[in-house]
Design a protein around this motif. Sequence first.
Motif, PDB file in Angstrom:
ATOM      1  N   MET A 159      -1.727  -2.559 -11.031  1.00  0.00           N
ATOM      2  CA  MET A 159      -2.038  -3.631 -10.082  1.00  0.00           C
ATOM      3  C   MET A 159      -1.205  -3.546  -8.811  1.00  0.00           C
ATOM      4  O   MET A 159      -0.144  -2.923  -8.792  1.00  0.00           O
ATOM      5  CB  MET A 159      -1.785  -5.001 -10.741  1.00  0.00           C
ATOM      6  N   VAL A 160      -1.739  -4.180  -7.775  1.00  0.00           N
ATOM      7  CA  VAL A 160      -0.939  -4.443  -6.586  1.00  0.00           C
ATOM      8  C   VAL A 160      -0.275  -5.794  -6.816  1.00  0.00           C
ATOM      9  O   VAL A 160      -0.945  -6.748  -7.220  1.00  0.00           O
ATOM     10  CB  VAL A 160      -1.806  -4.508  -5.317  1.00  0.00           C
ATOM     11  N   ALA A 161       1.040  -5.890  -6.566  1.00  0.00           N
ATOM     12  CA  ALA A 161       1.734  -7.161  -6.751  1.00  0.00           C
ATOM     13  C   ALA A 161       2.652  -7.412  -5.560  1.00  0.00           C
ATOM     14  O   ALA A 161       3.020  -6.479  -4.836  1.00  0.00           O
ATOM     15  CB  ALA A 161       2.534  -7.143  -8.051  1.00  0.00           C
ATOM     16  N   GLY A 162       2.985  -8.670  -5.365  1.00  0.00           N
ATOM     17  CA  GLY A 162       3.869  -9.012  -4.247  1.00  0.00           C
ATOM     18  C   GLY A 162       3.975 -10.529  -4.128  1.00  0.00           C
ATOM     19  O   GLY A 162       3.501 -11.253  -5.015  1.00  0.00           O
ATOM     20  N   ARG A 163       4.544 -10.991  -3.036  1.00  0.00           N
ATOM     21  CA  ARG A 163       4.540 -12.422  -2.801  1.00  0.00           C
ATOM     22  C   ARG A 163       3.093 -12.869  -2.603  1.00  0.00           C
ATOM     23  O   ARG A 163       2.264 -12.080  -2.152  1.00  0.00           O
ATOM     24  CB  ARG A 163       5.361 -12.744  -1.550  1.00  0.00           C
ATOM     25  N   PRO A 164       2.776 -14.132  -2.925  1.00  0.00           N
ATOM     26  CA  PRO A 164       1.370 -14.571  -2.902  1.00  0.00           C
ATOM     27  C   PRO A 164       0.648 -14.260  -1.593  1.00  0.00           C
ATOM     28  O   PRO A 164      -0.549 -13.967  -1.599  1.00  0.00           O
ATOM     29  CB  PRO A 164       1.479 -16.079  -3.111  1.00  0.00           C
ATOM     30  N   ASP A 165       1.346 -14.284  -0.458  1.00  0.00           N
ATOM     31  CA  ASP A 165       0.666 -14.082   0.825  1.00  0.00           C
ATOM     32  C   ASP A 165       0.787 -12.634   1.338  1.00  0.00           C
ATOM     33  O   ASP A 165       0.492 -12.360   2.501  1.00  0.00           O
ATOM     34  CB  ASP A 165       1.250 -15.042   1.864  1.00  0.00           C
ATOM     35  N   ASN A 208      10.491 -13.297 -10.635  1.00  0.00           N
ATOM     36  CA  ASN A 208      11.068 -12.926  -9.340  1.00  0.00           C
ATOM     37  C   ASN A 208      10.247 -13.453  -8.164  1.00  0.00           C
ATOM     38  O   ASN A 208      10.350 -12.937  -7.050  1.00  0.00           O
ATOM     39  CB  ASN A 208      11.186 -11.400  -9.262  1.00  0.00           C
ATOM     40  N   GLY A 209       9.402 -14.426  -8.436  1.00  0.00           N
ATOM     41  CA  GLY A 209       8.629 -15.040  -7.365  1.00  0.00           C
ATOM     42  C   GLY A 209       7.487 -14.175  -6.860  1.00  0.00           C
ATOM     43  O   GLY A 209       6.969 -14.378  -5.761  1.00  0.00           O
ATOM     44  N   LEU A 210       7.070 -13.173  -7.659  1.00  0.00           N
ATOM     45  CA  LEU A 210       5.959 -12.305  -7.260  1.00  0.00           C
ATOM     46  C   LEU A 210       4.748 -12.605  -8.139  1.00  0.00           C
ATOM     47  O   LEU A 210       4.865 -13.204  -9.203  1.00  0.00           O
ATOM     48  CB  LEU A 210       6.354 -10.833  -7.407  1.00  0.00           C
ATOM     49  N   GLU A 211       3.583 -12.122  -7.664  1.00  0.00           N
ATOM     50  CA  GLU A 211       2.368 -12.335  -8.440  1.00  0.00           C
ATOM     51  C   GLU A 211       1.542 -11.063  -8.468  1.00  0.00           C
ATOM     52  O   GLU A 211       1.526 -10.317  -7.491  1.00  0.00           O
ATOM     53  CB  GLU A 211       1.509 -13.429  -7.785  1.00  0.00           C
ATOM     54  N   PRO A 212       0.810 -10.853  -9.586  1.00  0.00           N
ATOM     55  CA  PRO A 212      -0.185  -9.784  -9.565  1.00  0.00           C
ATOM     56  C   PRO A 212      -1.299 -10.177  -8.602  1.00  0.00           C
ATOM     57  O   PRO A 212      -1.805 -11.298  -8.685  1.00  0.00           O
ATOM     58  CB  PRO A 212      -0.690  -9.714 -11.010  1.00  0.00           C
ATOM     59  N   LEU A 213      -1.665  -9.289  -7.665  1.00  0.00           N
ATOM     60  CA  LEU A 213      -2.610  -9.671  -6.616  1.00  0.00           C
ATOM     61  C   LEU A 213      -3.964  -8.977  -6.742  1.00  0.00           C
ATOM     62  O   LEU A 213      -5.002  -9.619  -6.673  1.00  0.00           O
ATOM     63  CB  LEU A 213      -2.011  -9.345  -5.241  1.00  0.00           C
ATOM     64  N   ILE A 218       6.305   4.070   0.046  1.00  0.00           N
ATOM     65  CA  ILE A 218       7.735   4.216  -0.207  1.00  0.00           C
ATOM     66  C   ILE A 218       7.896   4.591  -1.668  1.00  0.00           C
ATOM     67  O   ILE A 218       7.599   3.800  -2.559  1.00  0.00           O
ATOM     68  CB  ILE A 218       8.484   2.906   0.107  1.00  0.00           C
ATOM     69  N   LYS A 219       8.288   5.829  -1.914  1.00  0.00           N
ATOM     70  CA  LYS A 219       8.375   6.307  -3.305  1.00  0.00           C
ATOM     71  C   LYS A 219       9.644   5.779  -3.962  1.00  0.00           C
ATOM     72  O   LYS A 219      10.751   6.012  -3.467  1.00  0.00           O
ATOM     73  CB  LYS A 219       8.362   7.838  -3.309  1.00  0.00           C
ATOM     74  N   LEU A 220       9.479   5.069  -5.064  1.00  0.00           N
ATOM     75  CA  LEU A 220      10.617   4.592  -5.849  1.00  0.00           C
ATOM     76  C   LEU A 220      10.490   5.115  -7.272  1.00  0.00           C
ATOM     77  O   LEU A 220       9.417   5.517  -7.698  1.00  0.00           O
ATOM     78  CB  LEU A 220      10.653   3.065  -5.856  1.00  0.00           C
ATOM     79  N   TYR A 221      11.592   5.089  -7.997  1.00  0.00           N
ATOM     80  CA  TYR A 221      11.566   5.597  -9.363  1.00  0.00           C
ATOM     81  C   TYR A 221      11.721   4.493 -10.397  1.00  0.00           C
ATOM     82  O   TYR A 221      11.565   4.736 -11.589  1.00  0.00           O
ATOM     83  CB  TYR A 221      12.638   6.669  -9.551  1.00  0.00           C
ATOM     84  N   GLY A 222      12.062   3.273  -9.972  1.00  0.00           N
ATOM     85  CA  GLY A 222      12.189   2.183 -10.941  1.00  0.00           C
ATOM     86  C   GLY A 222      12.470   0.874 -10.224  1.00  0.00           C
ATOM     87  O   GLY A 222      12.619   0.855  -8.995  1.00  0.00           O
ATOM     88  N   SER A 223      12.510  -0.226 -10.991  1.00  0.00           N
ATOM     89  CA  SER A 223      12.781  -1.572 -10.463  1.00  0.00           C
ATOM     90  C   SER A 223      11.987  -1.854  -9.187  1.00  0.00           C
ATOM     91  O   SER A 223      12.526  -2.309  -8.182  1.00  0.00           O
ATOM     92  CB  SER A 223      14.273  -1.769 -10.156  1.00  0.00           C
ATOM     93  N   MET A 224      10.683  -1.584  -9.261  1.00  0.00           N
ATOM     94  CA  MET A 224       9.812  -1.788  -8.098  1.00  0.00           C
ATOM     95  C   MET A 224       9.858  -3.235  -7.598  1.00  0.00           C
ATOM     96  O   MET A 224       9.746  -3.480  -6.394  1.00  0.00           O
ATOM     97  CB  MET A 224       8.358  -1.441  -8.466  1.00  0.00           C
ATOM     98  N   GLU A 225       9.992  -4.183  -8.550  1.00  0.00           N
ATOM     99  CA  GLU A 225       9.913  -5.610  -8.196  1.00  0.00           C
ATOM    100  C   GLU A 225      10.940  -5.990  -7.136  1.00  0.00           C
ATOM    101  O   GLU A 225      10.768  -6.971  -6.402  1.00  0.00           O
ATOM    102  CB  GLU A 225      10.148  -6.497  -9.442  1.00  0.00           C
TER     103      GLU A 225
END
Lengths: 216, 399
Positions: free
Chosen positions: A100-106, A169-174, A138-145
């Motif tokens: 999924m794409v996730a992030g802050r609601p907006d 953490n105040g994020l949502e699946p979008l 932005i390539k990351l290897y862990g703790s994406m949140e």
Amino acid sequence: MVNQNIIIALSKGRIFKDTLPLLAHVGITPQDDPETTRKLILDTNHPHIKLLILRASDVPTYVQYGAADIGVAGKDVLMEHGGEGLFELLDLNIARCRLMVAGRPDAMAKMGRLRVATKYTHSAECYFAEQGRQIELIKLYGSMELAPLVDLADCIVDVVDTGNTLRANGLEPLLHIADITSRLIVNRAAQKLKHRVIADLVDQLNNYLQEATLAQ
Amino acid sequence: MSHKLSRWALPAGIDELLPEQARRVEQLRTALLQQFHVAGYDLVIPPLVEFVDSLLVGAGEDLSLDTLQMTDGLTGRQLGLRADMTPQIARIDAHSMKPETERRLCYLGTVVRARPDGLGGSRTPMQVGAELYGVAAVEGDLEIISLMLRLLHMAGIECVVLDLGHVDVFGELARQAGLNAEDEEIARDALQRKSIADIHALLAMRNLAPAVQNALMALGRLNGDWRDVLAQADQVLAEVMNPVMRRALDRLHHIATLVEQNFPQVSVLVDLSELHGYHYQTGLVFAAYAHGVGREIARGGRYDEIGEAFGRARPATGFSTDLRELLRFYHEPALQLATIYAPADYADARLLGAVERLRASGRRVVMTGQVIPASATQLVQEGAETGNLWQLMGDTNHG
């Protein structure tokens, strides 16, 4: 027949835990516990069958090169790898989750180029290309949140199971990208060279999975 | 890394052959070409660089991405480094040859791939192969498969598994299902990975006739011993069978029967979802596998329409393999004779004469200013009183 040893590649953690009952059903049990042993190659109750315990994203590589004949890998890892040189013979219906794409609601409301943090760079690129959206990866290897929290990225692409870590953490699946389950993968050459042994194993697993589906 | 340190480094996937390897490659190369020669195949040497248009004829988009390209200063057209020699051989057959009924050509050369080719990541494989033009009958397929199997055997591969497929079975099913080009590509990709789950996910949304849908999904499982698979195919595909599919399955049966009869040491499999090169293959496809290698060691098939773009479409079938891949199985036939050492004395006419005679007889003689170890085979002077004769000492190769 020559060389009918079978090497099975698994990853530690959830896939290993969920694969054990399947293997047990076809009569394969490991002699060591991967959580406690220091061995990298585990013996089983069959002298000709060995288990490799790997990092999840390395499983398709080992199988592609023929270092392992068979493997269990998540569809997320396979989509990222590309699946070249592999057969995906069975959907094992284990380790179910969603990419999924996730992030802050907006997060999606942002105009212009979206900054996407992920370890699934290939899948993220394909998905946003289909959506017609320009992104910066932005390539990351862990703790994406962490990335949206410290404004490293606008959103992340990651596998989501319950979504609890996100919400904490105040994020949502979008946005939903793909449903993920683990697949039984087989090296192309091994499928030809050892096809009797492998076909037997696959048929037994398949029968068990069909029964399990019917039972549900 | 500083520039000085990195100057010795080769680009990724590009390597060189050092003396030991290079000698073995050359021995194997000569042996392979001899096999082609005695089977009636003529060697052609196509150019390393051509117009991209000709290099990419009949091939899929993949080959375009694999071809390193540059602009020709003379014509302004795009030039490409060959990434596959097969279209070059088709061009030669279509254009440069007198129209004869049959033509047998073979080739051997380095190709350059912009992207690493599969395992090991080589970008400079040494492609070697043979093409047979003008034979549409099953005997053409049998000739090419037999030639490939003999070649692999000669290269030292003991247990070969031959995998046969035919693109018409999937092609006809896709047509019956009415799949558009995009869906056909997705279905082909899923079948190529034998992912029944993925093909089911695609077809479930398309409202297909159940018989066609079941047949397409069954293709993913129709692989294994040729007898079992062809017997199963007759049952599973009964409802959707048409003359094109029937001919394809009959041809597979014919080929498998005769290959098994003529090459008892080869295991023959059939895989109806093997669709490698689906975009340009037009019939039989085949691949050879050897123990210890995680991918096919040689592959080939029929591509009858490839010559059309050059103005002459005709039946074509062939195979190719990578010489460097074969090398790991190859054992050189005979021991090399030991190198003979001699002092680098260019003023001694008798020494030079002795060296020339030895070289003329095929021996390897090195004239050196370095100290020659006593154990080495060498030319030594028998002393002035015997007339300054040079004699061979310590030569273990002459009994």
